[in-house]
Design an enzyme around this catalytic site. Structure first.
Site, PDB file in Angstrom:
ATOM      1  CG  HIS A 248       2.918   0.527   9.474  1.00 38.33           C
ATOM      2  ND1 HIS A 248       3.960   1.172  10.107  1.00 38.33           N
ATOM      3  CD2 HIS A 248       1.949   1.457   9.358  1.00 38.33           C
ATOM      4  CE1 HIS A 248       3.628   2.417  10.350  1.00 38.33           C
ATOM      5  NE2 HIS A 248       2.404   2.627   9.895  1.00 38.33           N
TER       6      HIS A 248
ATOM      7  CG  HIS B 171      -2.392   4.191   9.711  1.00 38.27           C
ATOM      8  ND1 HIS B 171      -2.140   4.834  10.904  1.00 38.27           N
ATOM      9  CD2 HIS B 171      -1.196   4.050   9.096  1.00 38.27           C
ATOM     10  CE1 HIS B 171      -0.831   5.092  10.999  1.00 38.27           C
ATOM     11  NE2 HIS B 171      -0.242   4.624   9.915  1.00 38.27           N
TER      12      HIS B 171
ATOM     13  CE  LYS C   8       4.812   4.034  14.616  1.00 36.95           C
ATOM     14  NZ  LYS C   8       4.020   3.993  13.400  1.00 36.95           N
TER      15      LYS C   8
ATOM     16  CG  HIS D 115       6.951   8.089  12.329  1.00 33.97           C
ATOM     17  ND1 HIS D 115       6.024   7.988  11.315  1.00 33.97           N
ATOM     18  CD2 HIS D 115       7.735   9.145  12.005  1.00 33.97           C
ATOM     19  CE1 HIS D 115       6.234   8.941  10.425  1.00 33.97           C
ATOM     20  NE2 HIS D 115       7.262   9.668  10.825  1.00 33.97           N
TER      21      HIS D 115
ATOM     22  CG  HIS E 232       6.880   4.256   7.741  1.00 38.12           C
ATOM     23  ND1 HIS E 232       7.841   4.970   8.425  1.00 38.12           N
ATOM     24  CD2 HIS E 232       5.715   4.470   8.398  1.00 38.12           C
ATOM     25  CE1 HIS E 232       7.263   5.582   9.429  1.00 38.12           C
ATOM     26  NE2 HIS E 232       5.985   5.293   9.443  1.00 38.12           N
TER      27      HIS E 232
ATOM     28  CG  ASP F 198       2.298   4.071   6.815  1.00 41.86           C
ATOM     29  OD1 ASP F 198       1.414   4.100   7.696  1.00 41.86           O
ATOM     30  OD2 ASP F 198       3.073   5.019   6.606  1.00 41.86           O
TER      31      ASP F 198
HETATM   32  O1  DOR Z   1       1.833   9.232   5.835  1.00 41.07           O
HETATM   33  C1  DOR Z   1       1.548   8.866   6.965  1.00 41.07           C
HETATM   34  N1  DOR Z   1       0.262   8.744   7.358  1.00 41.07           N
HETATM   35  N2  DOR Z   1       2.534   8.620   7.827  1.00 41.07           N
HETATM   36  C2  DOR Z   1       2.297   8.375   9.105  1.00 41.07           C
HETATM   37  O2  DOR Z   1       3.230   8.182   9.836  1.00 41.07           O
HETATM   38  C3  DOR Z   1       0.915   8.393   9.648  1.00 41.07           C
HETATM   39  C4  DOR Z   1      -0.065   8.125   8.600  1.00 41.07           C
HETATM   40  C5  DOR Z   1      -1.485   8.471   9.010  1.00 41.07           C
HETATM   41  O3  DOR Z   1      -1.887   8.119  10.110  1.00 41.07           O
HETATM   42  O4  DOR Z   1      -2.193   9.081   8.205  1.00 41.07           O
HETATM   43 ZN    ZN Z   2       1.787   4.561   9.637  1.00 44.37          ZN
END
Ligand code: DOR
Ligand code: ZN
Length: 337
Positions: free
Chosen positions: A13, A15, A94, A131, A167, A239
């Site tokens: 997971h 970003h 997702k 999520h 998460h 995450d």
């Molecule tokens: O804390 C988070 N940040 N939770 C999420 O689900 C998305 C993520 C983000 O994209 O910044």
């Molecule tokens: Zn995330």
């Protein structure tokens, strides 16, 4: 034990964003072999063609083995999802409840409208990453509410759908995952290392703010137990979610912790504290691939315990800083090979 050699971990997971931010943060995940890449760009990655283009931007930015996801909307075309999975372009889809988190406005409001695509995914063996939060009610209760209100019925309607509950933050989620076949869960660094008291008791610490929000210490303990148990259902997903420092240190702070650069050191720290270093490989390198039906990595990494890691406070991207997650104590596990 002060040296540990394990199969190379993956991050299930992650970003990475796009553009300058992508180029700045992609190399920070180099300790991981593969990573499931979240599709919540602006605009989101909704088609197989967009996922293929995004994949190419990621590899050009220096992360070699991204596993792509599609962002589920009420207009997602089941045929496009199935084709993109069949062609090896996407690994999973997702689901964001609309409004639950960062860039989730295009997510799902009416779950009946995504039934056809979920049914097609169930038939074709396309995994669903979720999520798991409601968008109303007390923010500390939203994960547990989602399990009862949305996930239990969704799972009853699609028992063969492979689901990753992303998460997880509560003992309720740990129990839910344990109680259902075809559901696994990722666990982040920050939910293992911190709780809401860490975030709120000596001033408000925005770099601990993420969604789902950190819960009380009893939930943190349940997550630490689950992660270090060796159970196949629980695996590593950072995450890691970079935001510019000015957006984190703001009156209304953005959700997300940037943990990629030192995530492995953090996980190793937790596993050592729990006396479970011998189970780090299962959590970090074996359970995730097994859940997704993929082989583990052939290569290994060696972690060595040594002097405190000398981490930068932030990395720079085209005039903006991104602050690293700071657990509040030294880290001693180095990736040495
Ligand atoms: O804390 C988070 N940040 N939770 C999420 O689900 C998305 C993520 C983000 O994209 O910044
Ligand atoms: Zn995330």
């Amino acid at each position: 034990m002060d040296t540990l050699t394990i199969r190379r971990p993956d991050d299930w997971h992650l970003h990475l964003r796009d553009g300058d931010m992508l180029r700045a943060v992609a190399p920070a995940s180099a300790q991981f072999g593969r990573a499931i890449i979240m599709p919540n760009l602006v605009p989101p990655v909704v088609t197989g063609a967009q996922a293929a283009e995004y994949r190419d931007r990621i590899t050009a930015a220096g992360f070699a083995r991204p596993l792509m996801t599609l962002y589920l909307t009420e207009d997602t075309d089941p045929a496009d999802v199935v084709a993109a999975h069949r062609d090896g372009i996407v690994t999973a889809v997702k689901l964001y409840p609309a409004g639950a988190t960062t860039n989730s406005a295009s997510g799902v409001r009416d779950f009946d409208r995504v039934r056809p695509v979920l049914a097609a995914m169930e038939d074709a063996g396309v995994p669903l990453c979720i999520h798991g939060e409601t968008t109303d009610g007390d923010v500390f209760d939203r994960e547990a509410a989602f399990l009862d209100r949305t996930l239990a019925p969704l799972r009853a309607a699609h028992p063969a759908l492979k689901i990753t509950l992303e998460h997880v933050t509560t003992s309720e989620a740990v129990q839910f995952v344990r109680g259902h076949d075809n559901i696994g869960a990722t666990i982040t660094v920050q939910h293992l290392m911190a709780n809401r008291t860490t975030m709120l008791s000596h001033g408000m610490r925005p770099h601990f703010y993420c969604l789902p929000i950190l819960k009380r210490d009893t939930h943190q303990a349940a997550l630490r137990q689950a992660a270090t148990s060796g159970e196949a259902k629980f695996f590593l997903g950072t995450d890691s979610a970079p935001h510019p420092t000015h957006a984190k240190e703001a009156t209304c702070c953005a959700a997300g912790c940037f943990t990629a650069p030192h995530a492995l050191a953090c996980y190793a720290h937790v596993f050592e504290e729990e006396g479970a270093l011998d189970r780090l490989e299962a959590f970090a390198s074996l359970n995730g691939p097994a859940h997704y039906g993929l082989p583990p990595n052939d290569e290994t990494v060696t972690l060595t315990k040594g002097p405190a890691l000398d981490l930068p406070e932030r990395i720079e991207t085209n005039g903006q800083a991104v602050t690293l997650f700071d657990p509040g104590h030294a880290l001693h596990w180095h990736v040495t090979a």
